[in-house]
Design a protein around this motif. Structure first.
Motif, short mmCIF file in Angstrom:
data_model
loop_
_atom_site.label_atom_id
_atom_site.label_comp_id
_atom_site.label_asym_id
_atom_site.label_seq_id
_atom_site.Cartn_x
_atom_site.Cartn_y
_atom_site.Cartn_z
N TRP A 19 -66.01 30.94 -93.17
CA TRP A 19 -66.45 30.23 -92.29
C TRP A 19 -67.52 29.33 -92.90
O TRP A 19 -67.53 28.09 -91.95
N SER A 20 -67.81 28.86 -93.87
CA SER A 20 -68.76 27.48 -94.18
C SER A 20 -67.92 26.57 -94.25
O SER A 20 -67.86 24.97 -94.95
N ALA A 21 -66.12 26.69 -94.11
CA ALA A 21 -65.36 25.04 -94.24
C ALA A 21 -65.08 25.32 -93.09
O ALA A 21 -64.09 23.91 -92.89
N LEU A 22 -65.58 25.63 -92.01
CA LEU A 22 -65.42 25.63 -90.76
C LEU A 22 -66.81 24.41 -89.88
O LEU A 22 -66.70 25.63 -88.89
N PRO A 23 -68.08 23.93 -90.77
CA PRO A 23 -69.21 23.53 -90.14
C PRO A 23 -68.47 22.59 -88.66
O PRO A 23 -69.42 23.17 -87.84
N GLU A 24 -67.72 22.00 -88.74
CA GLU A 24 -67.85 21.08 -87.41
C GLU A 24 -67.60 22.01 -85.77
O GLU A 24 -68.27 21.44 -85.52
N THR A 25 -66.26 23.19 -86.62
CA THR A 25 -65.90 24.02 -85.13
C THR A 25 -67.49 24.91 -85.12
O THR A 25 -67.97 25.32 -84.11
N ASP A 189 -60.77 22.57 -89.27
CA ASP A 189 -61.86 22.00 -88.89
C ASP A 189 -62.03 20.77 -88.06
O ASP A 189 -62.23 20.42 -87.06
N GLN A 190 -61.16 19.96 -88.81
CA GLN A 190 -61.46 18.66 -88.22
C GLN A 190 -60.37 17.94 -87.63
O GLN A 190 -60.61 17.74 -86.66
N ARG A 191 -59.20 18.98 -87.10
CA ARG A 191 -58.17 19.15 -85.84
C ARG A 191 -59.47 20.15 -84.75
O ARG A 191 -58.72 18.92 -83.75
N VAL A 192 -60.09 20.53 -84.82
CA VAL A 192 -60.84 20.85 -83.85
C VAL A 192 -61.22 20.32 -83.17
O VAL A 192 -61.91 20.14 -81.41
#
Length: 366
Positions: A19-25, A189-192
């Motif tokens: 989850w630490s790789a998904l901060p923007e999500t 994360d960027q695509r979200v």
């Protein structure tokens, strides 16, 4: 009242630490952490089948990723009874973009999906950007009907499939493997971010659920892979945004079997009696939750996670085991035999349950 758009993002082999790789999500969703979210069968095809049907693997019949008793061929009899068929009948535009089920060969679009974009192997890996592009295209169109988007990127899935001994990976291989997994998640994360921007004001009102099809062991218990009862494979927190759920952390035992009825309830559709799961919105709390697995080459197993953090496991041909919260110490020799018997009875009841009775058997409470 118009039903909200619903976006389910199903990650592939994610761990709790990923989850630490998904901060923007996380930032864009806000919502509620399901800190004890439990993957009822920690393997791709069985659990994806559970997510789509709200049924335990012992009821939908998909026990492995491939033959025997696995993958899409075993799921086909279930395809007339999924959240897709129910929500399409209720007026939703239903769309699946990404991975469907292992061994899906194309040539036949499953019922219930208004849009079905599933690249097939071996091109699947290189199609990840097109999968996200298709989601963005879908949410960018002005629609009068609400959307169900089932977005399933193949991330952070890597080249190691199944379970292998950790000693088979050298330290430098392990480091590069983990880095490659996280790089895939960073791109998701960027695509979200792009998906949220494309939805505009609809994003703010949307119901969003992010979970993984299963967890992943990276050296714990001497293993690399999935399909086992250990926490790394069966406990990956999920993030949800539901109007009826307060932001923060929900520490109830909630399972992947609960995702489908939760989505239906959010859509204003009453979950059918044949679903085994419980809508999160009901507020019901389990005191134990079922996990089960049929790994290739290993004995089948079934178990319970309890509210006090213990793990009870029965394996075919072996004595039962009770592990403490560390999951490294077997407490069976020092546990009262009456308590062991009660756990075994509880487990047997859940393994035998079907439909609404699953919430009424010992081990679960209203």
């Amino acid at each position: 009242m118009t039903a909200p758009d619903i976006l389910a993002i199903i990650l592939d082999d994610a761990r709790a630490s990923d989850w630490s790789a998904l901060p923007e999500t996380q930032r864009l969703i806000g919502g509620t952490w399901l800190s004890r979210f439990t993957i009822n069968t920690p393997l791709c095809a069985p659990n994806r089948s559970t997510l789509l049907t709200g049924r335990y693997a012992h009821n939908h019949g998909v026990l492995r990723n491939s033959h025997p008793r696995g993958g899409w061929p075993m799921f086909r009899p279930n395809e007339d009874r999924t959240i897709a068929t129910l929500m399409q009948a209720a007026g939703f535009h239903t769309a699946l973009a990404g991975k469907y089920l292992n061994r899906y060969v194309g040539g036949r679009q499953p019922p219930g999906w208004s849009t079905f974009y599933v690249p097939l192997p071996p091109s699947y890996g290189v199609q990840q950007e097109r999968i996200a592009d298709r989601v963005i295209q879908l949410v960018s169109v002005d629609r009068t009907e609400p959307l169900l988007i089932w977005y399933t990127p193949k991330a952070p899935h890597g080249p190691v499939d199944g379970v292998k001994k950790a000693v088979d990976l050298r330290p430098r291989d392990y480091d590069s493997y983990d880095a490659a997994r996280r790089e895939k998640l960073t791109r998701v994360d960027q695509r979200v971010v792009e998906i949220a921007a494309a939805m505009g004001t609809r994003w703010d009102q949307a119901v969003v659920i992010v979970c993984s099809d299963n967890g992943y062991l990276l050296g714990e218990h001497g293993l690399v892979g999935k399909g086992q009862p250990w926490r790394e494979a069966t406990n990956v927190p999920a993030l949800v945004r539901l109007p009826s759920l307060a932001p923060g952390t929900d520490e109830r035992l909630i399972g992947s079997v609960d995702v489908a009825p939760t989505i239906l309830r959010a859509a204003g559709i009453e979950p059918p009696e044949w679903m085994d799961g419980i809508p999160i919105q009901d507020g019901r709390a389990r005191d134990a939750i079922l996990i089960e697995g049929w790994p290739d080459g290993d004995p089948a197993w079934r178990g319970l996670r309890t509210t006090d953090g213990r793990l009870y496991v029965e394996r075919s041909g072996k004595s039962p085991a009770i592990y403490d919260a560390s999951e490294t110490v077997n407490l069976i020799a020092t546990t009262d035999p009456m308590e062991v018997a009660a756990l075994s009875e509880r487990l047997a009841a859940l393994v035998a349950c079907s439909g609404a009775e699953c919430a009424e058997k010992p081990g679960e409470s209203r």
